[in-house]
Design an enzyme around this catalytic site. Structure first.
Site, PDB file in Angstrom:
ATOM      1  N   LYS A 169       0.831  -1.212   0.000  1.00  0.00           N
ATOM      2  CA  LYS A 169       0.000   0.000   0.000  1.00  0.00           C
ATOM      3  C   LYS A 169       0.868   1.266   0.000  1.00  0.00           C
ATOM      4  O   LYS A 169       0.684   2.151  -0.832  1.00  0.00           O
ATOM      5  CB  LYS A 169      -0.938   0.022   1.222  1.00  0.00           C
ATOM      6  CG  LYS A 169      -1.859  -1.181   1.326  1.00  0.00           C
ATOM      7  CD  LYS A 169      -2.825  -1.057   2.507  1.00  0.00           C
ATOM      8  CE  LYS A 169      -2.136  -0.968   3.855  1.00  0.00           C
ATOM      9  NZ  LYS A 169      -1.606  -2.238   4.349  1.00  0.00           N
TER      10      LYS A 169
ATOM     11  N   ARG B  10      -9.662   0.725   8.464  1.00  0.00           N
ATOM     12  CA  ARG B  10      -9.222  -0.606   8.870  1.00  0.00           C
ATOM     13  C   ARG B  10     -10.265  -1.337   9.697  1.00  0.00           C
ATOM     14  O   ARG B  10     -10.028  -2.477  10.118  1.00  0.00           O
ATOM     15  CB  ARG B  10      -7.946  -0.484   9.694  1.00  0.00           C
ATOM     16  CG  ARG B  10      -6.649  -0.718   8.912  1.00  0.00           C
ATOM     17  CD  ARG B  10      -5.478  -0.436   9.838  1.00  0.00           C
ATOM     18  NE  ARG B  10      -4.279  -1.134   9.519  1.00  0.00           N
ATOM     19  CZ  ARG B  10      -3.238  -0.614   8.870  1.00  0.00           C
ATOM     20  NH1 ARG B  10      -3.302   0.605   8.391  1.00  0.00           N
ATOM     21  NH2 ARG B  10      -2.143  -1.320   8.694  1.00  0.00           N
TER      22      ARG B  10
ATOM     23  N   ARG C 167      11.929  -5.297   5.357  1.00  0.00           N
ATOM     24  CA  ARG C 167      11.870  -3.846   5.575  1.00  0.00           C
ATOM     25  C   ARG C 167      12.419  -3.503   6.966  1.00  0.00           C
ATOM     26  O   ARG C 167      13.066  -2.484   7.160  1.00  0.00           O
ATOM     27  CB  ARG C 167      10.422  -3.348   5.445  1.00  0.00           C
ATOM     28  CG  ARG C 167      10.313  -1.844   5.648  1.00  0.00           C
ATOM     29  CD  ARG C 167       8.955  -1.292   5.290  1.00  0.00           C
ATOM     30  NE  ARG C 167       7.913  -1.751   6.185  1.00  0.00           N
ATOM     31  CZ  ARG C 167       6.623  -1.476   6.040  1.00  0.00           C
ATOM     32  NH1 ARG C 167       6.219  -0.761   5.011  1.00  0.00           N
ATOM     33  NH2 ARG C 167       5.729  -1.922   6.902  1.00  0.00           N
TER      34      ARG C 167
ATOM     35  N   ARG D 231      11.604   0.571  11.922  1.00  0.00           N
ATOM     36  CA  ARG D 231      10.258   0.399  12.486  1.00  0.00           C
ATOM     37  C   ARG D 231      10.250  -0.817  13.404  1.00  0.00           C
ATOM     38  O   ARG D 231      10.471  -1.938  12.958  1.00  0.00           O
ATOM     39  CB  ARG D 231       9.238   0.220  11.357  1.00  0.00           C
ATOM     40  CG  ARG D 231       8.746   1.542  10.817  1.00  0.00           C
ATOM     41  CD  ARG D 231       7.740   1.358   9.719  1.00  0.00           C
ATOM     42  NE  ARG D 231       6.572   0.583  10.105  1.00  0.00           N
ATOM     43  CZ  ARG D 231       5.504   0.417   9.345  1.00  0.00           C
ATOM     44  NH1 ARG D 231       5.460   1.010   8.173  1.00  0.00           N
ATOM     45  NH2 ARG D 231       4.489  -0.315   9.751  1.00  0.00           N
TER      46      ARG D 231
ATOM     47  N   ARG E 293      -0.190  -8.419  13.602  1.00  0.00           N
ATOM     48  CA  ARG E 293      -0.770  -7.442  12.657  1.00  0.00           C
ATOM     49  C   ARG E 293      -1.597  -8.154  11.593  1.00  0.00           C
ATOM     50  O   ARG E 293      -2.664  -7.675  11.200  1.00  0.00           O
ATOM     51  CB  ARG E 293       0.361  -6.625  12.005  1.00  0.00           C
ATOM     52  CG  ARG E 293       0.949  -5.621  12.968  1.00  0.00           C
ATOM     53  CD  ARG E 293       2.336  -5.191  12.564  1.00  0.00           C
ATOM     54  NE  ARG E 293       2.395  -4.490  11.299  1.00  0.00           N
ATOM     55  CZ  ARG E 293       3.530  -4.236  10.654  1.00  0.00           C
ATOM     56  NH1 ARG E 293       4.680  -4.639  11.152  1.00  0.00           N
ATOM     57  NH2 ARG E 293       3.512  -3.588   9.518  1.00  0.00           N
TER      58      ARG E 293
HETATM   59  P1  B4P Z   1       4.164  -1.804   2.104  1.00  0.00           P
HETATM   60  O1  B4P Z   1       3.456  -3.028   1.706  1.00  0.00           O
HETATM   61  O2  B4P Z   1       4.122  -0.655   1.179  1.00  0.00           O
HETATM   62  O3  B4P Z   1       3.686  -1.471   3.556  1.00  0.00           O
HETATM   63  P2  B4P Z   1       2.190  -1.156   4.022  1.00  0.00           P
HETATM   64  O4  B4P Z   1       1.236  -2.207   3.548  1.00  0.00           O
HETATM   65  O5  B4P Z   1       1.881   0.239   3.601  1.00  0.00           O
HETATM   66  O6  B4P Z   1       2.434  -1.145   5.563  1.00  0.00           O
HETATM   67  P3  B4P Z   1       1.622  -1.478   6.885  1.00  0.00           P
HETATM   68  O7  B4P Z   1       0.216  -1.828   6.609  1.00  0.00           O
HETATM   69  O8  B4P Z   1       2.493  -2.450   7.594  1.00  0.00           O
HETATM   70  O9  B4P Z   1       1.758  -0.187   7.752  1.00  0.00           O
HETATM   71  P4  B4P Z   1       0.843   1.006   8.255  1.00  0.00           P
HETATM   72  O10 B4P Z   1       1.798   2.128   8.300  1.00  0.00           O
HETATM   73  O11 B4P Z   1      -0.401   1.208   7.457  1.00  0.00           O
HETATM   74  O12 B4P Z   1       5.673  -2.200   2.269  1.00  0.00           O
HETATM   75  C1  B4P Z   1       6.119  -3.372   2.871  1.00  0.00           C
HETATM   76  C2  B4P Z   1       7.444  -3.817   2.279  1.00  0.00           C
HETATM   77  O13 B4P Z   1       7.183  -4.564   1.100  1.00  0.00           O
HETATM   78  C3  B4P Z   1       8.388  -2.696   1.877  1.00  0.00           C
HETATM   79  O14 B4P Z   1       9.692  -3.011   2.318  1.00  0.00           O
HETATM   80  C4  B4P Z   1       8.330  -2.690   0.356  1.00  0.00           C
HETATM   81  O15 B4P Z   1       9.552  -2.287  -0.227  1.00  0.00           O
HETATM   82  C5  B4P Z   1       8.027  -4.144   0.044  1.00  0.00           C
HETATM   83  N1  B4P Z   1       7.279  -4.301  -1.204  1.00  0.00           N
HETATM   84  C6  B4P Z   1       6.200  -3.568  -1.613  1.00  0.00           C
HETATM   85  N2  B4P Z   1       5.777  -3.995  -2.811  1.00  0.00           N
HETATM   86  C7  B4P Z   1       6.567  -5.064  -3.155  1.00  0.00           C
HETATM   87  C8  B4P Z   1       6.612  -5.967  -4.288  1.00  0.00           C
HETATM   88  N3  B4P Z   1       5.763  -5.860  -5.306  1.00  0.00           N
HETATM   89  N4  B4P Z   1       7.539  -6.952  -4.276  1.00  0.00           N
HETATM   90  C9  B4P Z   1       8.420  -7.061  -3.260  1.00  0.00           C
HETATM   91  N5  B4P Z   1       8.443  -6.244  -2.170  1.00  0.00           N
HETATM   92  C10 B4P Z   1       7.528  -5.250  -2.123  1.00  0.00           C
HETATM   93  O16 B4P Z   1       0.378   0.562   9.734  1.00  0.00           O
HETATM   94  C11 B4P Z   1       1.271   0.398  10.831  1.00  0.00           C
HETATM   95  C12 B4P Z   1       0.483   0.306  12.159  1.00  0.00           C
HETATM   96  O17 B4P Z   1      -0.215   1.561  12.423  1.00  0.00           O
HETATM   97  C13 B4P Z   1      -0.654  -0.747  12.220  1.00  0.00           C
HETATM   98  O18 B4P Z   1      -0.164  -2.027  12.586  1.00  0.00           O
HETATM   99  C14 B4P Z   1      -1.587  -0.127  13.308  1.00  0.00           C
HETATM  100  O19 B4P Z   1      -1.110  -0.394  14.617  1.00  0.00           O
HETATM  101  C15 B4P Z   1      -1.478   1.362  13.077  1.00  0.00           C
HETATM  102  N6  B4P Z   1      -2.564   1.880  12.201  1.00  0.00           N
HETATM  103  C16 B4P Z   1      -2.372   2.442  10.971  1.00  0.00           C
HETATM  104  N7  B4P Z   1      -3.564   2.807  10.440  1.00  0.00           N
HETATM  105  C17 B4P Z   1      -4.521   2.463  11.342  1.00  0.00           C
HETATM  106  C18 B4P Z   1      -5.954   2.560  11.354  1.00  0.00           C
HETATM  107  N8  B4P Z   1      -6.627   3.084  10.310  1.00  0.00           N
HETATM  108  N9  B4P Z   1      -6.628   2.091  12.441  1.00  0.00           N
HETATM  109  C19 B4P Z   1      -5.966   1.580  13.496  1.00  0.00           C
HETATM  110  N10 B4P Z   1      -4.619   1.448  13.540  1.00  0.00           N
HETATM  111  C20 B4P Z   1      -3.889   1.888  12.491  1.00  0.00           C
END
Ligand code: B4P
Length: 193
Positions: A14, A89, A128, A134, A146
Site C-alpha cells: 500500500k 481498517r 523492511r 520500524r 498485525r
Molecule cells: P508496504 O506493503 O508498502 O507497507 P504497508 O502495507 O503500507 O504497511 P503497513 O500496513 O504495515 O503499515 P501502516 O503504516 O499502514 O511495504 C512493505 C514492504 O514490502 C516494503 O519493504 C516494500 O519495499 C516491500 N514491497 C512492496 N511492494 C513489493 C513488491 N511488489 N515486491 C516485493 N516487495 C515489495 O500501519 C502500521 C500500524 O499503524 C498498524 O499495525 C496499526 O497499529 C497502526 N494503524 C495504521 N492505520 C490504522 C488505522 N486506520 N486504524 C488503526 N490502527 C492503524
C-alpha cells in the site's frame, strides 16, 4: 474529486504503490500509519498513546484515527482527491469515512485491494525491518499479530464496499512496476467513465 482506498494486509504494498500513485494522479496521500508515526516522532500525547498499540501489532482505537482523518480532510480543502492508505481498517472507520466524505459532497470511487500470500507478507516486512527502523517490522510475533488483526477486523471492510460494488482485487505479487501498471489501468478506466 476522485477518492480511492488502497486496501490490503500489512506489507501488501500500500505505502509503496501510494507514493507512485499520488505523483501520477496529483492526489493527496492520507496514510494513517504515517500520520501516527509522525505523532510518535513528535512525542505528542496522541503519539504516546498510539505507540502502545502499534508496538503490539494492534489497531489504534477507532476514535483516534477517525479524528486524525477528519482533521486531515478539513486541512486540505483544495485537494483534487484523496488516496486513503491503511484507512479504513474497521467497519466503524469505513462508516465514519463515508459520512465525512458525504458531508463534503463526495464519495469513494474505488477500493483497490492488493492480495498477497502470508509467507510473502512476512518476508517483506522482516526485510523492511532490517532498514526501516520500524520496531513493528523487526519481530515475527508482532508481524503475525498485525496479520491476525487484519483478518479479524480489517478484511470485513472490503465486504462493506462490496455492497456498493466498489472493490477490485489486484494480485499484489510481481514487480512494483507491474502492479503499478495494473492499478493505473483500473484508475484510468474510472477517470474516463
Ligand atoms: P508496504 O506493503 O508498502 O507497507 P504497508 O502495507 O503500507 O504497511 P503497513 O500496513 O504495515 O503499515 P501502516 O503504516 O499502514 O511495504 C512493505 C514492504 O514490502 C516494503 O519493504 C516494500 O519495499 C516491500 N514491497 C512492496 N511492494 C513489493 C513488491 N511488489 N515486491 C516485493 N516487495 C515489495 O500501519 C502500521 C500500524 O499503524 C498498524 O499495525 C496499526 O497499529 C497502526 N494503524 C495504521 N492505520 C490504522 C488505522 N486506520 N486504524 C488503526 N490502527 C492503524
Amino acid at each position: 474529486m476522485f477518492n480511492l482506498i488502497l486496501f490490503g494486509p500489512p506489507g501488501s504494498g500500500k505505502g509503496t504503490q501510494s507514493e507512485r500513485l499520488i505523483s501520477r494522479y496529483g492526489l493527496k496521500h492520507l496514510s494513517t500509519g504515517d500520520l501516527l508515526r509522525s505523532e510518535i516522532a513528535g512525542q505528542t500525547p496522541l503519539g504516546l498513546a498510539a505507540r502502545s498499540y502499534m508496538d503490539k501489532g494492534q489497531l489504534v482505537p477507532d476514535e483516534v484515527v477517525i479524528e486524525m482523518i477528519s482533521s486531515a480532510l478539513d486541512n486540505n480543502p483544495k485537494a483534487n482527491g484523496f488516496l486513503f492508505d491503511g484507512f479504513p481498517r474497521t467497519n466503524a472507520q469505513a462508516e465514519a469515512l463515508d459520512k465525512l466524505l458525504n458531508q463534503k459532497g463526495t464519495e469513494i470511487a474505488v477500493v483497490l485491494a492488493l492480495q498477497v500470500t502470508q509467507t510473502e507478507l512476512v518476508k517483506r516486512l522482516l526485510n523492511r525491518g532490517l532498514t526501516s527502523g520500524r520496531s513493528d517490522d523487526t519481530n515475527e510475533e508482532i508481524i503475525s499479530a498485525r496479520i491476525t488483526e487484519y483478518e479479524k477486523k480489517t478484511a470485513a471492510v472490503a465486504e462493506h464496499y462490496k455492497k456498493y460494488d466498489k472493490v477490485v482485487y489486484i494480485v499484489g505479487e510481481g514487480t512494483v512496476d507491474e502492479i503499478f501498471e495494473i492499478l493505473c489501468k483500473e484508475i484510468d478506466r474510472r477517470l474516463a467513465a
